[in-house]
Enzyme design. Structure first.
Site, PDB file in Angstrom:
ATOM      1  N   TRP A  93     -27.457  45.055  69.976  1.00 53.38           N
ATOM      2  CA  TRP A  93     -28.706  44.321  69.774  1.00 53.38           C
ATOM      3  C   TRP A  93     -29.597  44.470  70.998  1.00 53.38           C
ATOM      4  O   TRP A  93     -29.133  44.896  72.061  1.00 53.38           O
ATOM      5  CB  TRP A  93     -28.432  42.834  69.499  1.00 53.38           C
ATOM      6  CG  TRP A  93     -29.507  42.209  68.654  1.00 53.38           C
ATOM      7  CD1 TRP A  93     -30.469  41.324  69.039  1.00 53.38           C
ATOM      8  CD2 TRP A  93     -29.734  42.460  67.264  1.00 53.38           C
ATOM      9  NE1 TRP A  93     -31.281  41.001  67.978  1.00 53.38           N
ATOM     10  CE2 TRP A  93     -30.850  41.688  66.869  1.00 53.38           C
ATOM     11  CE3 TRP A  93     -29.101  43.259  66.312  1.00 53.38           C
ATOM     12  CZ2 TRP A  93     -31.359  41.690  65.572  1.00 53.38           C
ATOM     13  CZ3 TRP A  93     -29.602  43.268  65.016  1.00 53.38           C
ATOM     14  CH2 TRP A  93     -30.710  42.491  64.658  1.00 53.38           C
TER      15      TRP A  93
ATOM     16  N   ASP B 253     -38.578  41.606  73.892  1.00 54.23           N
ATOM     17  CA  ASP B 253     -39.611  40.655  73.490  1.00 54.23           C
ATOM     18  C   ASP B 253     -39.236  39.947  72.201  1.00 54.23           C
ATOM     19  O   ASP B 253     -38.154  40.153  71.650  1.00 54.23           O
ATOM     20  CB  ASP B 253     -40.963  41.359  73.371  1.00 54.23           C
ATOM     21  CG  ASP B 253     -41.077  42.230  72.122  1.00 54.23           C
ATOM     22  OD1 ASP B 253     -40.029  42.590  71.544  1.00 54.23           O
ATOM     23  OD2 ASP B 253     -42.205  42.560  71.729  1.00 54.23           O
TER      24      ASP B 253
ATOM     25  N   GLU C  58     -37.908  41.952  69.462  1.00 57.72           N
ATOM     26  CA  GLU C  58     -36.589  42.533  69.738  1.00 57.72           C
ATOM     27  C   GLU C  58     -36.603  44.056  69.837  1.00 57.72           C
ATOM     28  O   GLU C  58     -35.584  44.699  69.628  1.00 57.72           O
ATOM     29  CB  GLU C  58     -35.579  42.078  68.675  1.00 57.72           C
ATOM     30  CG  GLU C  58     -35.601  40.580  68.425  1.00 57.72           C
ATOM     31  CD  GLU C  58     -34.462  40.110  67.552  1.00 57.72           C
ATOM     32  OE1 GLU C  58     -34.445  40.475  66.366  1.00 57.72           O
ATOM     33  OE2 GLU C  58     -33.590  39.393  68.065  1.00 57.72           O
TER      34      GLU C  58
END
Length: 626
Positions: free
Chosen positions: A155, A211, A214
């Site tokens: 992620w 941010d 993502e």
């Protein structure tokens, strides 16, 4: 009658040829839009409220399996899978709930807020791929499983907006507790959670991160602004519960100073510092509405919604997305469907419900402040925004008694209503709000029942009705220091263990005066600066380690890294500042960490220090390698 009608037709024709506005037509148009939006809000409000609460565990109708107090992003479990809780989304949704609750006491909302607080206290202690609570790094983890377990998949991490946004949401409830006579509850339950998030913000604000979308690992306007607000509001809240936040006071002005660098001379906010995008991003409009302070007027430094910079930016961002099919015929000055940013490719890039509603909300905020202060100022920076709506306007200040003031208020209100009307047009008959709607057909796309979409609708509707959140202190925290400094303060972190709220926390029947603090708080922290002079080589770093958790309990891997920003061959200075509770006694040493990870300790004996108890705010240790 026939002659008069003919003259009216001819007059209208001349207006059309000359491009002049037809006042009667404009009024009819605004009346139609207003009635349409009135009807939509009346119908959609109970649906949005119900669907928002449905996405919150454990009893939400679409949140089965989620832990109590967990705000699920969306019940969608595939294409896309949003069956997680994001710290950012959950905080923004909870802030909306807190605003609704403080405006109109409601036990259901109160129970939801308290369950959220308890869940966040637990979540802060969950170790994850971003780190753990010991040095605060784990607080930057963006999302978790709905049962409060860590998410270990790949992620965009860390994301540094979560902690300040969570602090802001919980401070909102904490302030209500204090103002209604429950300062002890605010201090014992809310403050320990908030304190961790404020410490993270003061320590990591100057580190880049992903941010809110993502996708970009960079400094983000949204994150920086949230960080400034959290520290400002956090300092005041700390005092209200008999505590303090020295790091908040030291760092907030520096964050605000850095925030100014996002303004482009081209007349808009550069939302991220990357060279492969224009920077025109709804990020900046979301920043304006979430940092809205109704007592701050049109302050420029905090980019208040009615500031000339925020209005100029609004025009640029909206205009950058007029090329979509759903915006055909929607020229400058007419509301348009808005997405994240023009270069977006997620689901091929589309308008988002929350983005289009944010565009409306900023304008409602502006109208509220203009009416409150009784004047509107048009500057060279904001002139293009105003000319789209009132072509005859020029720079200057217009009082509420002027026809130009009235024309602007009416035009901006109609413009704002236009954005909501677009959302209404593309809302399905059941009132459900997804994440996006197709840029050509307008059909709902991506995650269904997006919790943030419902919160955005409810927030915009409240602002339209003149219901605004309490001040967060922007008016007294908008001064810029003489020069910007990238200073940070390393924090101390501890698990928030008190999570059970007393029963019957009802509104006070009389005005409650918050307790007055005399002297410094029992948990007063001192900003201790460690200065170490040591000659190093390229690739080496210096850390301070010691006998307390804040210094890593003698583990170099957990020690605090010093900064070399003041280092020179003639003055080989490494430095860091750490917030430590007054009265803390500890031993410490410095280590040099080589590029291969090997560690060199300085010679014995251990150094020792005791933080003073005289209420001083700072202390400095000047050391030399031995």
């Amino acid at each position: 009658m026939h002659l008069v009608s003919s003259l009216l037709v001819v007059g209208a024709a001349f207006q059309a040829v000359l491009g002049l506005p037809d006042p009667l037509h404009e009024k009819r148009h605004s009346d139609i839009i207003k009635r349409s939006v009135d009807s939509y809000i009346q119908t959609e409000t109970p649906i949005a409220q119900k669907n928002l609460l449905c996405n919150i565990g454990a009893s939400g109708c679409r949140a089965s399996g989620a832990a109590s107090g967990v705000v699920v992003a969306s019940p969608s479990k595939s294409s896309p899978d949003y069956w997680y809780t994001w710290t950012r989304d959950a905080a923004l949704v909870t802030k909306l709930i807190v605003d609704e609750f403080t405006n109109d006491y409601n036990t259901t909302l109160q129970n939801t807020i308290q369950a959220y607080a308890a869940a966040q206290a637990k979540l802060q202690g969950v170790s994850n791929p971003s780190g753990s609570l010991s040095n605060g790094a784990g607080l930057g983890e963006p999302k978790f499983m709905v049962d409060l377990q860590q998410f270990t998949g790949a992620w965009g991490r860390p994301q540094r907006d979560g902690p300040p946004l969570r602090a802001i949401a919980l401070i909102g409830y904490g302030k209500w507790l204090v103002s209604n006579g429950y300062a002890d509850t605010a201090k014992s339950i809310i403050w320990p959670i908030v304190k961790n998030d404020l410490a993270y913000t003061a320590q990591y604000w100057n580190n880049t991160g992903f941010d809110l979308w993502e996708e970009v690992n960079s400094s983000s306007f949204f994150t920086i602004a949230a960080s400034h607000r959290a520290l400002v509001e956090g300092s005041a809240f700390a005092k209200s519960v008999g505590s303090s936040c020295s790091a908040c006071d030291a760092i907030a002005p520096q964050i605000l100073c850095f925030q100014q660098s996002f303004w482009s001379n081209s007349g808009y906010i550069i939302s991220n510092f990357v060279n492969y995008r224009s920077g025109k991003d709804i990020n900046s409009v979301l920043t304006s509405i979430h940092n809205f302070d109704p007592a701050a007027g049109c302050d420029v430094n905090t980019f208040q919604p009615c500031s000339d910079r925020a209005l100029a930016n609004h025009k640029v961002v909206v205009d950058s997305m007029r090329f979509w099919g759903v915006n055909s015929g929607r020229t400058a000055g007419k509301a348009a469907a808005v997405g994240r940013y023009a270069e977006d490719v997620y689901y091929n890039g589309n308008p988002w419900y929350l983005a289009t509603l944010a565009a409306a909300e900023q304008l409602y905020d502006a109208v509220y402040v203009w009416k409150k202060q009784g004047s509107i100022t048009v500057t060279s920076t904001s002139l293009a925004f105003f000319k789209d709506l009132v072509p005859s306007v020029s720079t200057g200040t217009y009082s509420s008694s002027s026809s130009t003031y009235t024309a602007i208020i009416n035009a901006v209100t109609t413009y704002a209503d236009g954005f909501v009307d677009i959302v209404a047009q593309y809302t399905p008959s059941d009132g459900s709000l997804a994440e996006q709607f197709d840029k050509d057909s307008g059909a709902p796309l991506s995650a269904t029942h997006l919790t943030w979409s419902y919160a955005s609708f409810l927030s915009a509707a409240a602002r339209r009705a003149g219901i605004v959140p309490p001040s967060w202190g922007a008016a007294s925290a908008n001064s810029l220091p003489g020069s910007c400094s990238a200073s940070t303060v390393a924090g101390s972190y501890a698990t928030a263990t008190a999570t059970s709220f007393p029963a019957n926390l009802t509104p006070a029947s009389t005005t409650v005066t918050p307790p007055t603090q005399t002297g410094c708080a029992a948990d007063h922290e001192v900003l201790v600066t460690f200065n170490e002079k040591v000659t190093t080589s390229y690739g080496q770093t210096v850390k301070v380690v010691g006998s307390i958790a804040a210094l890593g309990n003698w583990a170099p891997a957990s020690g605090v890294t010093l900064s070399a920003k003041q280092y020179s061959s003639s003055n080989p200075l490494w430095s860091t500042t750490i917030a430590l509770p007054q009265g803390t006694s500890f031993k410490y040493k410095y280590v040099v960490v080589n590029s291969d990870g090997s560690v060199k300790w300085e010679n014995d004996p251990d150094r020792s220090y005791a933080v003073g108890t005289d209420c001083a705010s700072t202390a400095t240790l000047d050391d030399t390698w031995r």
